[in-house]
Scaffold this motif. Sequence first.
Motif, PDB file in Angstrom:
ATOM      1  N   TYR A   1       6.033   3.389 -12.005  1.00  0.00           N
ATOM      2  CA  TYR A   1       5.482   2.254 -11.715  1.00  0.00           C
ATOM      3  C   TYR A   1       6.416   1.951  -9.402  1.00  0.00           C
ATOM      4  O   TYR A   1       6.380   0.934  -8.827  1.00  0.00           O
ATOM      5  CB  TYR A   1       5.507   0.782 -12.205  1.00  0.00           C
ATOM      6  N   ASN A   2       6.719   3.397  -9.012  1.00  0.00           N
ATOM      7  CA  ASN A   2       7.458   3.176  -7.570  1.00  0.00           C
ATOM      8  C   ASN A   2       6.411   2.666  -6.627  1.00  0.00           C
ATOM      9  O   ASN A   2       5.365   3.324  -6.693  1.00  0.00           O
ATOM     10  CB  ASN A   2       8.409   4.306  -7.960  1.00  0.00           C
ATOM     11  N   SER A   3       7.251   2.227  -5.481  1.00  0.00           N
ATOM     12  CA  SER A   3       5.489   1.910  -4.897  1.00  0.00           C
ATOM     13  C   SER A   3       5.375   2.586  -3.822  1.00  0.00           C
ATOM     14  O   SER A   3       5.792   4.081  -4.083  1.00  0.00           O
ATOM     15  CB  SER A   3       6.683   0.892  -3.632  1.00  0.00           C
TER      16      SER A   3
ATOM     17  N   SER B   1      13.442   0.594  -8.343  1.00  0.00           N
ATOM     18  CA  SER B   1      12.521   1.074 -10.453  1.00  0.00           C
ATOM     19  C   SER B   1      14.123   2.219 -10.818  1.00  0.00           C
ATOM     20  O   SER B   1      14.683   2.011 -11.881  1.00  0.00           O
ATOM     21  CB  SER B   1      11.695   2.275 -10.191  1.00  0.00           C
TER      22      SER B   1
ATOM     23  N   GLY C   1       8.837  -2.472  -6.550  1.00  0.00           N
ATOM     24  CA  GLY C   1       8.543  -1.152  -6.490  1.00  0.00           C
ATOM     25  C   GLY C   1       9.708  -0.486  -6.111  1.00  0.00           C
ATOM     26  O   GLY C   1       9.734   1.066  -6.724  1.00  0.00           O
TER      27      GLY C   1
ATOM     28  N   THR D   1       7.620   5.748   0.007  1.00  0.00           N
ATOM     29  CA  THR D   1       7.011   6.090  -1.821  1.00  0.00           C
ATOM     30  C   THR D   1       7.619   7.404  -1.914  1.00  0.00           C
ATOM     31  O   THR D   1       7.883   7.949  -0.704  1.00  0.00           O
ATOM     32  CB  THR D   1       6.129   5.787  -2.333  1.00  0.00           C
TER      33      THR D   1
ATOM     34  N   PHE E   1       4.099  -5.253  -9.766  1.00  0.00           N
ATOM     35  CA  PHE E   1       3.762  -4.435  -8.647  1.00  0.00           C
ATOM     36  C   PHE E   1       2.300  -5.122  -8.389  1.00  0.00           C
ATOM     37  O   PHE E   1       1.998  -4.997  -7.175  1.00  0.00           O
ATOM     38  CB  PHE E   1       3.886  -2.624  -8.610  1.00  0.00           C
TER      39      PHE E   1
END
Length: 311
Positions: A39-41, A172, A169, A31, A187
């Motif tokens: 909300y990215n992993s 995005s 994720g 990430t 997610f």
Amino acid sequence: MKGTQSETELMRSLKPKRSRNVRKANSILSTTTTATEDYNSAVSIDSSDLEFYDVSDEELDAPNANSTNGFAINNLDNILKEIDTELDSYSVTQLEKSLQRLEDLLFDYPENTDILWRLGKAHHKISENSDDKEFVQDHISKGIEILSKALNLKEDDPDVHKWYAILVGSRSEFVSLQERIDDGHKFKKHVDAAIALSPNDPSLHYMLGRFDFEVAGLKWYERKVAATLFSEPPNATYADALLHFMQAEQLANFEFKENKLMIAKCKIATSDYKEAMEWLTQASNCKQGDGLDDKIDSEVKALLGKYNSYR
């Protein structure tokens, strides 16, 4: 998503492309640490030709995942352990080899979720090692497709939920704000499902921390979009994120460098600069060679310089 492709067509569609542009991977969970990736992993280099793995009948004597042939299953387990080692390396060659081996195995075990989630992981890790957006998007899409199939087959596997969440994720930058917010709910749903099944996995607590950190940092217009999409839009604070990161820190049996960085960023967000410096110092003292790339080191160094007066 539920596909209508035949297994043969699906396998053909999953053949890997070779990356022309490579970079080091991000972190244990792959990430980034910028607040702009909603909300990215949550939470890795050289390339060469693919090495094809030939699965013989003697090694795998079972035509499907439900075989009771103990010899074949034991050999499959041993092969998957080998692949796990390859997937945790940071060599493109090893990752591509793992992808090919998993695709070969899937022809004999088309409904084996242990193969499917590893295949999704392989797509994700290969996507990290390219700067070609089309290449990255292609692998992420294939990973999500294969993980969707795994979810339909088995809903109580934490690794299936975990890697589905990571892949969702990771896309995005390729989707609209509305889609990113929708993916944020997906997610969170799948990380929650994974953590209910595997509560002592530090990476899952890190992923929840990242989710809360990103939600806490949403811009006003992003919150407005979220409110129009859901009756109960996501809501979290930096204090919520910190709780998850601290839990990950307690559970980790390794030097979780990026987690320490995120603890520091939570402290900075709440103006607790002195403690932030302590965590940044810990992060900077973590041993190298643990898969964390230069981007993480650069951010730690930059923050140490910026808040140096609070030492």
